[in-house]
Design a protein around this motif. Sequence first.
Motif, PDB file in Angstrom:
ATOM      1  N   ILE A 227     115.960  34.549  38.777  1.00  0.00           N
ATOM      2  CA  ILE A 227     114.787  34.227  37.956  1.00  0.00           C
ATOM      3  C   ILE A 227     113.513  34.709  38.639  1.00  0.00           C
ATOM      4  O   ILE A 227     112.626  35.304  38.009  1.00  0.00           O
ATOM      5  CB  ILE A 227     114.718  32.714  37.684  1.00  0.00           C
ATOM      6  CG1 ILE A 227     115.904  32.266  36.831  1.00  0.00           C
ATOM      7  CG2 ILE A 227     113.406  32.334  36.993  1.00  0.00           C
ATOM      8  CD1 ILE A 227     116.132  30.763  36.845  1.00  0.00           C
ATOM      9  N   GLY A 228     113.414  34.452  39.940  1.00  0.00           N
ATOM     10  CA  GLY A 228     112.228  34.871  40.677  1.00  0.00           C
ATOM     11  C   GLY A 228     112.018  36.368  40.658  1.00  0.00           C
ATOM     12  O   GLY A 228     110.880  36.852  40.694  1.00  0.00           O
ATOM     13  N   PHE A 231     111.458  37.323  36.107  1.00  0.00           N
ATOM     14  CA  PHE A 231     110.675  36.654  35.060  1.00  0.00           C
ATOM     15  C   PHE A 231     109.292  37.245  34.861  1.00  0.00           C
ATOM     16  O   PHE A 231     108.871  37.513  33.740  1.00  0.00           O
ATOM     17  CB  PHE A 231     110.548  35.151  35.353  1.00  0.00           C
ATOM     18  CG  PHE A 231     109.625  34.438  34.393  1.00  0.00           C
ATOM     19  CD1 PHE A 231     110.073  34.065  33.141  1.00  0.00           C
ATOM     20  CD2 PHE A 231     108.304  34.180  34.721  1.00  0.00           C
ATOM     21  CE1 PHE A 231     109.218  33.445  32.229  1.00  0.00           C
ATOM     22  CE2 PHE A 231     107.445  33.559  33.834  1.00  0.00           C
ATOM     23  CZ  PHE A 231     107.905  33.186  32.575  1.00  0.00           C
ATOM     24  N   THR A 266     115.137  33.216  32.568  1.00  0.00           N
ATOM     25  CA  THR A 266     114.736  34.618  32.715  1.00  0.00           C
ATOM     26  C   THR A 266     114.091  35.138  31.439  1.00  0.00           C
ATOM     27  O   THR A 266     113.546  36.237  31.433  1.00  0.00           O
ATOM     28  CB  THR A 266     115.945  35.501  33.034  1.00  0.00           C
ATOM     29  OG1 THR A 266     116.814  35.571  31.893  1.00  0.00           O
ATOM     30  CG2 THR A 266     116.718  34.986  34.237  1.00  0.00           C
ATOM     31  N   SER A 325     110.297  30.272  38.037  1.00  0.00           N
ATOM     32  CA  SER A 325     110.155  31.579  38.681  1.00  0.00           C
ATOM     33  C   SER A 325     109.270  31.533  39.928  1.00  0.00           C
ATOM     34  O   SER A 325     109.152  32.541  40.635  1.00  0.00           O
ATOM     35  CB  SER A 325     109.562  32.589  37.687  1.00  0.00           C
ATOM     36  OG  SER A 325     108.243  32.219  37.315  1.00  0.00           O
TER      37      SER A 325
END
Length: 779
Positions: A227-228, A231, A266, A325
């Motif tokens: 996700i980091g 996103f 995401t 995120s």
Amino acid sequence: MVELVRKGVFLFKSRMIVEAADQLSEYEINNRLLSADLGPLSDCSISQETARANTMAYQIMTAHNLSGDWRKLKLRFDSLASHDITYVGIIQTAAASGLKEFPVPYVLTNCHNSLCAVGGTINEDDHVYGVSAARKYGGIFVPAHQAVIHQYMREMMSGCGKMILGSDSHTRYGALGTMAIGEGGPELAKQLLNKTYDMDYPEVVAVYLDGHPIPGVGPQDVALAIIGAVFKDGFVKNKVLEFVGPGVGNLSVDFRNGIDVMTTETTCLSSIWCTDEKVLEFYRIHGRPDAYRKLEPGEVSYYDGLIKVDLGRIVPMIALPFHPSNVWSISELNQHAVEILREIEMIGKKQLENPNVELRLSNKVVNGRVKVDQGIVAGCAGGTFENIAAMAQILEGKSTGTDQFALSIYPASQPVNVELINNRAIEKLMIAGAVLRSAFCGPCFGAGDVPANNGLSIRHTTRNFPNREGSRPGDGQIASVALMDARSIAATALNGGILTPATEIDFPAEIPSYQFNKQIYDNRVYQGFGKAQPKEELTFGPNIVAWPKIRALPQNLLLKVASVIHDPVTTTDELIPSGEASSYRSNPLKLAEFTLSRKDPGYVNRAKAVQALELKRQTLSNGVVIQEVEEFFRPVLKDEKQDVNQLQQIIRDTGIGSVIFAIKPGDGSAREQAASCQRVLGGDANIAIEYAAKRYRSNLINWGMIPFTISTGDQDKLRVDDYLYIPGIRQAIINGEEKVQAVVVGAKGTTMLELKLEDISQEERDIILAGCLMNYYAN
């Protein structure tokens, strides 16, 4: 750790990645395969179109497509799922549009308002309505505390090659070979009416997993790392994630499910994974071996991008307020805690824009380490068998301490709970000081275990948006949530709340065996599919209210700007809050009172004032112009010398409404009420630079609201209380126009604004013209 490939790639035999492979000859490809010990291709075709059709996503979506054109999908789903803050409105909408019987299995779970702690009888009234609807229309009813929605769907409804549509954004069962999509309620109503889910064929991005996770790393750590990485720039927005690569086989099914459910964060559309013997064993354990078939891409598959994840390099992660995120490694946070937390305080102060609250996080640093107040493991992401069993291994024979720190655990279903009791995991956790609760989603959306003011809670749940944990900024309250994996939450509990990654402690990382007891559901779940009882009466509690009448789109629109939000992203939690407001989801009039209450408390009164003028406009008779309605029109009329008859005709043809502007609204929940509450208050449109998710944009359209977009350079043209006049909007929608001109009149004078009508299909235009989906079907 996570590497992004931002262009098309070919995957060969699910093992070798080649970028721009369309420029390579068959000879070169086979040489690479042989050198990688993969053997030559049996199918020499490596064209992009052929290889695109070899993805699992393509195979499943086209098998469910009724259009005959894979580029323009019209999907019918195998089953549907809703919970107790969405199913009442969906069934009411479908019933008003002609519903007689559920055409596919429709699961009504009760895992959101199941505590019945707010609002008197209204939550249990909804549950009673759900039972009566399941009997009348032939549904599956899962009573409160039996299972959270997504765990029940995993256990009982998933199947390889199937598609499931749910009215919850975390509808994700890709690890079990099921493509699932979370959408707003009207899309489920369409399926109940034998209509289709329409969209252009989405791009598909491969998630290539390699290696093994190190001990102490769990599924939330992997999910947060992904996700980091993706996103912030929308790399996978509205796309399908296809999980492939040798690392898939190195993960248990529970581990895969834990990653998969978080793909919602995401902003992707859906997900699908390769299936193997571990997935087959999952279905055997759950008494459904026939639900399994092997899924994998063809020999050569093409993807529109790629996320490469080295599982062995993933470390324990934490997502700090106020988004999943906002990711850091726990060790990095501990090394630079004061600096990082002060930055979050500054960002939070700007985002919250509330003088009544003061966000304090840097004071959580004690002797150089972050100390948190609370730990929660719950829901579809955290409450799985393996997560909780691992926590028991970490905490066995130890204590969570007698200080302020508290630990609560919510197993995701009664079968999971029973098995944790059988292997004594529950006993070990309770002796250590943890509190065990029932299957409930509350901590995920602010209806359970609300922290103290300025408390910091670490949670293995799905989201950490502002105030989602249940604090009420209007009352001067603020609390924060950071997302972590259950293993590191247990390690932190072991240290009395001092933030600790699970990799820093020793514990037996063996996965205990799991046995599923179906008798639990046999004895309690109502299985009504195919057994509709049309004579059954629906049971209505006093809070269950039908949707108010909504007008069709007028010839022209005169809108007043009721809210302007310049945050980079506006979540559905900010548009309509969760927590205590969720109890009123069956009453659109009462729920609307909460609209934007945490972000812009003045919005409701502004919108109501405009709506009151629209109601007066609708009552005008020939030769009579109500003065305040006329005055509302005056700022946008070029010629103030029109006679009464001319003015009367303009007013008769022009609807009055409100509009909000936000840069990127709609991130997060699938809840239709984020849009419908605006509509109930007289909203006619949203204006945005872009929309955060397809589901929010769909909700706007299904409630008859126009999803305008504008260019980035025009965002400063709109201010609260500005007038926006859009002449000929109905004809523009009919004609398929993609742009319209609006006149903006405000304190700074008059200007023109180009409003874009992007990618709106003919059916969506017809819904907007009708005023909402219910009107469209009624017509």
